[in-house]
Write a protein that holds these residues in place. Sequence first.
Motif: not given
Length: 599
Positions: A166-167, A169-170, A173-176, A178, A181, A227
Motif C-alpha cells: 500500500e505504501q 502504491r501510494r 499512484q495519484d490518489d485523486q 488513480g 503519479n 478526474e
Amino acid sequence: MLELQNAILEMVARGETLPVVADQLCRRVEALAPDALCSVLEVDAAGILHPIASPSLPAHYSEALDGLMIGPLVGSCGSAAYLATPVAVLDIEHDPRWAEFASLALPLGLRACWSSPIIDGTGTVVGTFAFYYRDRRGPTANERLLVRTCVHLCSIAISHHRWKSEQKRRALQDDQTGLPNRSAFGAALASLPCDVPGSWALLVVDLDNLKIVNDTFGHQAGDHLIETAAKRIAGAVAPDKTYRVGGDEFVALVQAPAALADLKSAADAILSSLHIPADCGGHLVVPRATIGGALLATKGHGPERVRQNADFALYHAKETSRGGFVLYWDEIGSKITKRLEAIRRVDAALCDDRLLAHYQPVYRLDTREIVGFEALCRIREGDVLLPTQEFREAMTDLAVATALTERMLRRVAADMRAWDELGLAVGHVAINLCSADFQGGKLAQRLSAILTAEGVSPARLMLEVTEAVAMGSSRPIILAQAAMLREQGVRIALDGFGSEFASLVHLVKLPLDVLKIDRAFVHKLADDSVSRAIVEGLLHLARELKIEVIADGVETAEQASLLQAAGCRLAQGYLLAPPLDVAAATTLLANQARQWSVA
C-alpha cells in the motif's frame, strides 16, 4: 516452536518478500511435522485465492488454485476462507467440498486436507494455512498447536506485506485520479530503452481551463474536471500508459506501433475525447487542453532529453497553437533554450539589482522642448549594458515579466520624484508593458500603490502596449485593466503602430490616449509616397479622435521636417537624443530649464 517464531519474525523485520517468508515457514514446519505437506494461500479483497508458498506440492497444482473464488464448496482452503473457520476434510475423495477439485489432489496421493483461515487485526480473512496428508486423517494435538503459531505468523507477514504494498502504491499512484503519479513516471522513464530511435514517444497534456473552472465554479468543480480529463486521456491512449505528473498536467507514454506511426492522430484522439462537455459538480464544462509531443529521435539521447523536448513542444504549443498539438523539432529547442537563457539572465539581474532605467526624450518638433520620456529597461552585465531586445524573450514568463515591470515602475517613480524635488519639469514618462503584466487583474492596484508611495500623479505616467499585446488572446483582460487605469488618470499609448496588424479599427476599439507611429513608416517618409500618405491620413484621423501622436525612430532632419509639415507635433529618436541614463537625463532637463529661464 520459539525458534521457528523468532526466525520468521526476523525475516519479516528484515524486509524479506512474502513468498520467501512463507516458503521458509512451510519448509521449517514440514520438518517439525514430517507427515504434512504445507500450503499458504492469500485471499485478496475480491475473495480470490492466490498461492504464496507450497514447496512440497507440484507447481501445476498451485497454479490450478490461482484465481479461484472462495466459497462453501471450494475445497478445504476456499471453504475455510469463506466460513472464516478451520475446515478439516478427512476424505478428499468423498467430501462434497472437494467434488470439483479431487481430480487435482488424488493423483498426487493427497487424501486429506486441514485448512485454517488467516485473519488480520481487523478481523478480515487474508489467507489460509493448510496441511495436506497422504492418509485419511485429521490434525493431531501437536499439529494444532503448531498451526496456531503458523497462522499468527502468517497474519503478521501478510499484513506487513500489504502495508508495504500500500505504501508503494501510494508512492506511485495519484490518489485523486488513480493514475500512476510523477514518481511512477520517473521510474518508467528511467527504465525505457533508448537504443532504437522511434521506439517510444511522450505526449504531454496540459489542461488549459482548470484555473478558470476553479476560479469560476470552485475547486470541487475543478476536481471533477481533473478526474474526467484523467479518465478520458487514459482511455484515448490505452493500452499505453497515462501518468498524472502535476496539478493540470498528464503524460502519455506512447509505445503502440500504430500511435508511434502517427502521433498527431494519437494527440487528436486525446483532444477529441476531451472536447465532449462534462458534468463538473453540476456545471457543464468542456475540458480544454494543449499537447506537446516528442519522439525518441536519436540514438544516445537519454529519456530526460525526450521529456525536455516534449516540454519544449508544449511550451511552444501554448504560445502558438493553444488547444492543439505541436510535435518537437530542433528549431523549437533552440528557441526555448534561448528563451530560458533570457529568463535566467533577467532573473539574475533582478536578484543582483542590475536593472536600470534609461530615458529617451520625447520632443516637440517645433520648439525642441522635452515634454516627456520613454523609460527603456537596461541590464548591466559587467561593463556592458544589454538593451531590451537582448532579453525580450524573457517577457513571456509571467513571473519574470511581472517582477521586471514592477522594478521598472518603482525605479521610474523614484526618478520622477527626484526630478520634482530638483524643480525639473517632466510632462510624462512612458513605460512599456507586455501581455503578462495584465494577467491577474491587479495591475491598476499595484501601480496606484507605487505612485502613491513616491507621491507621483498617475496623470504623468503613460503605459505603452503594442498592437500584438492589445489585440492578442488576452484582449478582454487588457481592455478591462486599461479602462481602470484610465479612470486613475494614467494614459494609454499604442506603441509601434504599423509594425503588426496596422488596422485603423484598433484606434476606435481600444481605449487610447496616444498613438506612436512605428519607425518603419518614419524611415520611408522621404522615399515612399505611400508611407507619407498613410502617415498624413493617420495624423488627420488621430486629430479627429483627439488622440495625441508621437513619431518614433526619427533619425534625420528630413524626417523631422516632413513629420512637422504633415502636422505631427511630437517625436523621439536618435536625431533628437538617444536613450540616456538617469544622470544624463537629469542634466538634459537642467540645461533645458536654464535655457527656458534665460529666454
